[in-house]
Design a protein around this motif. Structure first.
Motif, mmCIF file in Angstrom:
data_model
loop_
_atom_site.group_PDB
_atom_site.id
_atom_site.type_symbol
_atom_site.label_atom_id
_atom_site.label_comp_id
_atom_site.label_asym_id
_atom_site.label_seq_id
_atom_site.Cartn_x
_atom_site.Cartn_y
_atom_site.Cartn_z
ATOM 1 N N ARG A 120 0.846 -1.183 0.000
ATOM 2 C CA ARG A 120 0.000 0.000 0.000
ATOM 3 C C ARG A 120 0.886 1.238 0.000
ATOM 4 N NH1 ARG A 120 -3.910 -0.432 5.042
ATOM 5 N NH2 ARG A 120 -1.848 -0.391 5.989
ATOM 6 N N ILE A 121 0.390 2.311 -0.615
ATOM 7 C CA ILE A 121 1.169 3.543 -0.711
ATOM 8 C C ILE A 121 1.561 4.065 0.665
ATOM 9 C CG2 ILE A 121 0.933 5.988 -1.325
ATOM 10 C CD1 ILE A 121 1.656 3.953 -3.576
ATOM 11 N N GLY A 122 0.614 4.005 1.603
ATOM 12 C CA GLY A 122 0.896 4.481 2.950
ATOM 13 C C GLY A 122 2.074 3.744 3.572
ATOM 14 N N ASP A 123 2.087 2.423 3.388
ATOM 15 C CA ASP A 123 3.173 1.629 3.971
ATOM 16 C C ASP A 123 4.497 1.950 3.292
ATOM 17 O OD1 ASP A 123 1.396 0.408 5.693
ATOM 18 O OD2 ASP A 123 0.868 -1.134 4.222
ATOM 19 N N ALA A 124 4.444 2.151 1.973
ATOM 20 C CA ALA A 124 5.669 2.477 1.242
ATOM 21 C C ALA A 124 6.248 3.791 1.755
ATOM 22 C CB ALA A 124 5.385 2.575 -0.251
ATOM 23 N N LEU A 125 5.370 4.761 1.998
ATOM 24 C CA LEU A 125 5.846 6.053 2.469
ATOM 25 C C LEU A 125 6.338 5.995 3.919
ATOM 26 C CD1 LEU A 125 3.230 8.457 0.849
ATOM 27 C CD2 LEU A 125 5.645 8.240 0.257
ATOM 28 N N GLU A 126 5.803 5.075 4.699
ATOM 29 C CA GLU A 126 6.245 4.969 6.102
ATOM 30 C C GLU A 126 7.661 4.425 6.232
ATOM 31 O OE1 GLU A 126 3.928 3.233 9.200
ATOM 32 O OE2 GLU A 126 2.111 4.267 8.530
ATOM 33 N N GLU A 127 8.077 3.677 5.215
ATOM 34 C CA GLU A 127 9.383 3.021 5.314
ATOM 35 C C GLU A 127 10.530 3.972 5.665
ATOM 36 O OE1 GLU A 127 10.157 0.660 1.868
ATOM 37 O OE2 GLU A 127 9.160 -1.086 2.744
ATOM 38 N N ALA A 128 10.560 5.123 5.000
ATOM 39 C CA ALA A 128 11.643 6.077 5.254
ATOM 40 C C ALA A 128 11.678 6.470 6.729
ATOM 41 C CB ALA A 128 11.480 7.307 4.381
ATOM 42 N N PHE A 129 10.487 6.614 7.337
ATOM 43 C CA PHE A 129 10.444 6.996 8.747
ATOM 44 C C PHE A 129 10.926 5.857 9.645
ATOM 45 C CE2 PHE A 129 7.255 9.732 6.744
ATOM 46 C CZ PHE A 129 7.741 10.969 7.133
ATOM 47 N N ILE A 130 10.694 4.630 9.183
ATOM 48 C CA ILE A 130 11.172 3.484 9.968
ATOM 49 C C ILE A 130 12.693 3.435 9.934
ATOM 50 C CG2 ILE A 130 11.155 0.950 10.131
ATOM 51 C CD1 ILE A 130 8.285 1.048 8.981
ATOM 52 N N ILE A 131 13.266 3.671 8.752
ATOM 53 C CA ILE A 131 14.720 3.610 8.613
ATOM 54 C C ILE A 131 15.420 4.781 9.313
ATOM 55 C CG2 ILE A 131 16.657 3.645 6.958
ATOM 56 C CD1 ILE A 131 14.692 2.385 4.916
ATOM 57 N N HIS A 132 14.885 5.983 9.120
ATOM 58 C CA HIS A 132 15.632 7.162 9.555
ATOM 59 C C HIS A 132 15.157 7.803 10.854
ATOM 60 C CE1 HIS A 132 18.245 7.466 6.038
ATOM 61 N NE2 HIS A 132 17.208 7.121 5.296
ATOM 62 N N THR A 133 14.031 7.351 11.410
ATOM 63 C CA THR A 133 13.574 7.953 12.675
ATOM 64 C C THR A 133 13.146 6.821 13.605
ATOM 65 O OG1 THR A 133 11.201 8.045 12.164
ATOM 66 C CG2 THR A 133 12.562 9.865 11.357
ATOM 67 N N ASN A 134 12.854 7.156 14.850
ATOM 68 C CA ASN A 134 12.250 6.120 15.689
ATOM 69 C C ASN A 134 10.869 6.525 16.183
ATOM 70 O OD1 ASN A 134 13.382 8.022 17.351
ATOM 71 N ND2 ASN A 134 15.112 6.699 17.908
ATOM 72 N N LEU A 135 10.110 7.113 15.278
ATOM 73 C CA LEU A 135 8.736 7.505 15.602
ATOM 74 C C LEU A 135 7.858 6.261 15.791
ATOM 75 C CD1 LEU A 135 8.166 10.290 12.903
ATOM 76 C CD2 LEU A 135 8.411 10.657 15.367
ATOM 77 N N PRO A 136 6.899 6.328 16.724
ATOM 78 C CA PRO A 136 5.955 5.218 16.886
ATOM 79 C C PRO A 136 4.967 5.172 15.704
ATOM 80 C CG PRO A 136 5.349 7.029 18.340
ATOM 81 C CD PRO A 136 6.653 7.413 17.688
ATOM 82 N N ALA A 137 4.335 4.010 15.501
ATOM 83 C CA ALA A 137 3.455 3.775 14.347
ATOM 84 C C ALA A 137 2.407 4.876 14.164
ATOM 85 C CB ALA A 137 2.778 2.416 14.483
ATOM 86 N N GLU A 138 1.800 5.267 15.271
ATOM 87 C CA GLU A 138 0.743 6.275 15.215
ATOM 88 C C GLU A 138 1.243 7.573 14.576
ATOM 89 O OE1 GLU A 138 -3.105 7.484 15.688
ATOM 90 O OE2 GLU A 138 -2.162 5.497 15.755
ATOM 91 N N LYS A 139 2.427 8.037 15.055
ATOM 92 C CA LYS A 139 3.018 9.282 14.573
ATOM 93 C C LYS A 139 3.438 9.155 13.111
ATOM 94 C CE LYS A 139 3.641 12.526 17.902
ATOM 95 N NZ LYS A 139 2.229 12.431 18.333
ATOM 96 N N ARG A 140 3.937 7.954 12.757
ATOM 97 C CA ARG A 140 4.371 7.743 11.368
ATOM 98 C C ARG A 140 3.188 7.917 10.424
ATOM 99 N NH1 ARG A 140 7.431 2.949 13.187
ATOM 100 N NH2 ARG A 140 5.799 1.685 12.233
ATOM 101 N N ARG A 141 2.067 7.328 10.824
ATOM 102 C CA ARG A 141 0.877 7.430 9.991
ATOM 103 C C ARG A 141 0.443 8.883 9.839
ATOM 104 N NH1 ARG A 141 -3.645 4.130 8.201
ATOM 105 N NH2 ARG A 141 -5.252 5.654 7.734
ATOM 106 N N GLU A 142 0.504 9.607 10.931
ATOM 107 C CA GLU A 142 0.165 11.034 10.889
ATOM 108 C C GLU A 142 1.052 11.765 9.887
ATOM 109 O OE1 GLU A 142 0.360 13.352 14.590
ATOM 110 O OE2 GLU A 142 -1.024 11.843 15.400
ATOM 111 N N LYS A 143 2.357 11.485 9.981
ATOM 112 C CA LYS A 143 3.329 12.121 9.081
ATOM 113 C C LYS A 143 2.995 11.831 7.621
ATOM 114 C CE LYS A 143 7.109 13.740 11.419
ATOM 115 N NZ LYS A 143 7.646 15.096 11.215
ATOM 116 N N VAL A 144 2.686 10.572 7.354
ATOM 117 C CA VAL A 144 2.424 10.161 5.974
ATOM 118 C C VAL A 144 1.171 10.868 5.444
ATOM 119 C CG1 VAL A 144 1.717 8.232 4.514
ATOM 120 C CG2 VAL A 144 3.638 7.972 6.097
ATOM 121 N N ILE A 145 0.153 10.980 6.294
ATOM 122 C CA ILE A 145 -1.069 11.645 5.843
ATOM 123 C C ILE A 145 -0.805 13.121 5.564
ATOM 124 C CG2 ILE A 145 -3.388 12.365 6.598
ATOM 125 C CD1 ILE A 145 -3.479 9.472 7.900
ATOM 126 N N LYS A 146 0.034 13.717 6.389
ATOM 127 C CA LYS A 146 0.410 15.114 6.170
ATOM 128 C C LYS A 146 1.146 15.251 4.829
ATOM 129 C CE LYS A 146 2.685 18.853 8.591
ATOM 130 N NZ LYS A 146 4.138 18.744 8.590
#
Ligand SMILES: Nc1ncnc2c1ncn2[C@@H]1O[C@H](COP(=O)(O)OP(=O)(O)OP(=O)(O)O)[C@@H](O)[C@H]1O
Ligand SMILES: Nc1ncnc2c1ncn2[C@@H]1O[C@H](COP(=O)(O)OP(=O)(O)OP(=O)(O)O)[C@@H](O)[C@H]1O
Ligand code: SF4
Ligand code: SF4
Ligand SMILES: [Mg+2]
Ligand SMILES: [Mg+2]
Lengths: 334, 324
Positions: free
Chosen positions: B114-140
């Motif tokens: 899914r596009i959302g998951d693809a976009l979250e990947e960068a945050f997983i690699i480069h940050t340690n944001l929790p899932a909830e925050k990552r999703r927020e970032k991606v929607i933004k």
């Protein structure tokens, strides 16, 4: 009119799909005169290639013409037998296809591919066909043409392959040449060579040409007349000057202001919102209304009629009705 | 666009040669000199255009300065750090600063993700944001590039070309890079959609103070978007100038020919076009002397043997030509 080579009237071409029969060309009408270049413009998926393939009788197997007529020198192509069509393609009408890299067969020499149509359609001997092939390659500006006859497509550059395609298309002295994006994959310097070549050849051979492109710059260089297509319909037609200097349809205007002007550092880019609809999207009224900044009530429910702007320029847009009611033919102020 | 003459990235005599193998033993027979000696300072906040014909090395240059290709020769100095010989580990913080936007973002998207998951990947690699925050970032992010929240759940094939390019842009800007190589980011798009994406790139640059290296063969788009332009020919630099200077006063014979060849969308104005004869020579067997001499309308004898030096014409305007 006797000097009309091709007359397409109300052409409807549909595709069989899981959603039923979907129209890709919706009632297109246009004509091409002797010695004239008509450009078909519009964005990807608007039906340019399918219109051309309908004329050529080369539609994909799931496509069919369901309405309209295509008259070429007094013969109706829409109802012609495949066999007669094939003969016509080798003699009077030829086409340069959109993908030059795939249109030449990689396993045969250039010479073989250029001789083939001459042997079949012109009934030349092998020797004559060879000599004529070299002549044709020379005509399209290929250096050392005799040596090229023995080479394979991969040994030629993209621009040269495109010239070979043009040479093959011209081998039957067609009275109508259809060129589908013949320069799109090429670099600008090579593209310029091909445009000059097509313009020169057209003069020399007095043939008619339909040139399909989405590049408004190419249109300005080569067209006498232009038709603009949107979502399967011809939405505006006119002489090339009319289309560039006094476009009437909001889509035509939008297209022209979406291309950054190389000569103007302060050019303001005005994108059209949204994108071309899919074939299976149902749109009521004017097919452009979801993207049109001028859409009003009538546009949502009624498909616009065609209005004349001049004797050559026609436009399918309800705004033109108001222009007519207000005393007609005032220059567009939109 | 604030270009403040501060060098962000210094590229020094960069070369990238690809070996051509052949014969039974797959020995290296020769090299394609895809990029052959590029020296450039890229200023903070600018858009530097790179133009030239197909195969002249534009994409290779972009990939090489992002560290996606090993250097054959030369130095890369990013923000004062010579990163040419850094290990992957040392490079990691720099990789975060540099991103790329491709011509066809579809090719780099996983069709089953899914596009959302693809976009979250960068945050997983480069940050340690929790899932909830990552999703927020991606929607933004999706909103920022003109997509909607419900696009999060969609798969790549459900998007149009223009939308996919927006996804590619969202991915590139997700972790706040300072430098983005845009490799033909609008070439595959229809003109109306192209204009939308160009506007988006401009807006994002302003908002996030981005520096772009903009690779394109579309000279209209380049004029519209770039501050300076580098013209390449067979892996080499032939002209570099501020954008208006280049378009109004092209000096290298190749630049002149290139600009005169563009079909203008205006009728009735007959321009004299410089007709080049001959095709682009092969980069595995480049001409001696000036690389352009086989097609140059004003070539002299010495052009076939002596390579012209890179020299300054006037402020910020450089060329390599014996005769100009
Ligand atoms: N074999 C096919 N089956 C179903 N639909 C098709 C088929 N071929 C084309 N279409 C559809 O018909 C429409 C018109 O296609 P066409 O190839 O004429 O577009 P075009 O204007 O030539 O676009 P481009 O500029 O991308 O070449 C498109 O929506 C396309 O998806
Ligand atoms: N991985 C590779 N291996 C071998 N040769 C390569 C490789 N990548 C690129 N090349 C060659 O290097 C040269 C430069 O290619 P590059 O893709 O950088 O050109 P470009 O200017 O981006 O062209 P285009 O406008 O067609 O995208 C070409 O001759 C190409 O064939
Ligand atoms: S008919 Fe209406 S919606 Fe269609 S182009 Fe004209 S103004 Fe726009
Ligand atoms: S150096 Fe010579 S061949 Fe090269 S561009 Fe200048 S004049 Fe032409
Ligand atoms: Mg097409
Ligand atoms: Mg490239």
């Amino acid at each position: 009119m006797k000097d009309t080579v091709l007359e397409v009237t109300n052409l409807v071409t549909k595709f069989k799909s899981a959603d039923g029969l979907l129209p890709a060309v919706r009632g297109a009408s246009f004509s091409v005169k002797k010695g004239e270049t008509l450009c078909i413009v519009g964005e990807s998926g608007c039906g340019k290639s399918i219109t051309a393939l309908s004329i050529m009788g080369l539609l994909p197997s799931n496509g069919l013409i369901t309405d309209g007529s295509i008259t070429f020198n007094d013969q109706n192509l829409a109802s012609m037998s495949p066999k007669k069509m094939q003969k016509l393609r080798g003699n009077d009408v030829s086409m340069i296809f959109q993908e030059p890299m795939t249109a030449l067969n990689p396993v045969f020499t250039i010479g073989f591919q250029i001789r083939e149509p001459l042997l079949i359609h012109q009934k030349l001997s092998k020797k004559q066909a060879h000599a004529r092939g070299i002549e044709l390659l020379k005509m399209v500006g290929i250096p050392s043409p005799a040596e090229r006859m023995n080479q394979y497509p991969h040994e030629l550059s993209g621009g040269m392959r495109q010239r070979v395609m043009i040479a093959i298309a011209l081998s039957c002295n067609p009275s109508l040449l259809i060129a589908d994006e013949p320069t799109t994959a090429l670099d600008v310097t090579i593209q310029a060579q091909i445009i000059d070549l097509l313009n020169d050849l057209k003069e020399q051979l007095d043939m008619s040409m339909i040139m399909i492109t989405h590049d408004m710059g190419v249109v300005a260089e080569i067209a006498d007349r232009v038709i603009v297509m949107y979502a399967g319909e011809v939405i505006e037609e006119g002489r090339v000057e009319e289309i560039f200097e006094n476009p009437q349809h909001p889509y035509t205007k939008g297209l022209l202001s979406s291309v950054p002007n190389v000569d103007d550092p302060d050019f303001e880019l005005k994108p059209i919102a949204g994108s071309m609809p899919m074939l299976n999207e149902k749109i009521s009224g004017c097919r452009f209304h979801p993207r049109c900044p001028y859409a009003f009530d009538k546009c949502f429910s009624e498909s616009p009629k065609t209005f004349s702007v001049t004797d050559k320029q026609n436009v399918r847009c309800w705004l033109q009705e108001e222009v007519e009611q207000n005393g007609g033919r005032r220059a567009s102020s939109l | 666009m604030a270009v403040d003459e501060q060098v962000l990235y210094s590229v020094k005599n960069v070369k990238k040669h690809y070996p051509i193998k052949g014969g039974m033993l797959q020995r290296v027979k020769s090299h394609v000199k895809a990029v052959d000696g590029i020296t450039l300072d890229i200023y903070r906040g600018e858009t530097l255009g790179v133009v030239g014909e197909s195969g002249c090395g534009k994409s290779t240059l972009g990939r090489t300065i992002l560290g996606l290709e090993s250097l054959t020769e030369g130095e890369l100095v990013f923000n004062g750090n010579n990163i040419s010989k850094y290990s992957p580990r040392q490079l990691k913080p720099f990789k975060k600063e540099m991103q790329m936007i491709f011509q066809d973002p579809y090719a780099s998207l996983n069709p089953k993700q899914r596009i959302g998951d693809a976009l979250e990947e960068a945050f997983i690699i480069h940050t340690n944001l929790p899932a909830e925050k990552r999703r927020e970032k991606v929607i933004k992010l999706l909103n920022e590039v003109g997509l909607k929240e419900d696009h999060y759940e969609r798969y790549p094939h459900e998007f149009s070309g223009g939308q996919r390019q927006r996804i590619g842009i969202a991915r590139a800007i997700s972790i706040n890079p300072s430098f983005i190589v845009c490799d033909e980011p609008v070439s595959a798009l229809d003109v109306s959609v192209q204009a939308q994406v160009i506007k988006l790139l401009k807006d994002l640059q302003e908002k996030h103070a981005l520096t772009y290296l903009f690779v394109s063969h579309d000279l209209g788009v380049v004029r519209h978007l770039c501050n300076r332009v580098l013209v390449m020919y067979l892996g080499q630099m032939v002209e570099l100038a501020p954008v208006n200077k280049l378009y109004e006063n092209p000096t290298h014979p190749y630049t002149e020919a290139l600009l005169s060849a563009i079909p203008r969308p205006a009728v009735g104005r007959k321009r004299e076009r410089i007709r080049l004869t001959g095709d682009l020579p092969s980069p595995s067997n480049p001409p001696t002397g000036c690389p352009f001499h086989t097609r140059c309308p004003i070539a002299k004898d010495h052009c076939t043997t002596e390579k012209p030096a890179w020299r300054q014409m006037d402020d910020g305007h450089f060329i390599a030509c014996h005769e100009r």
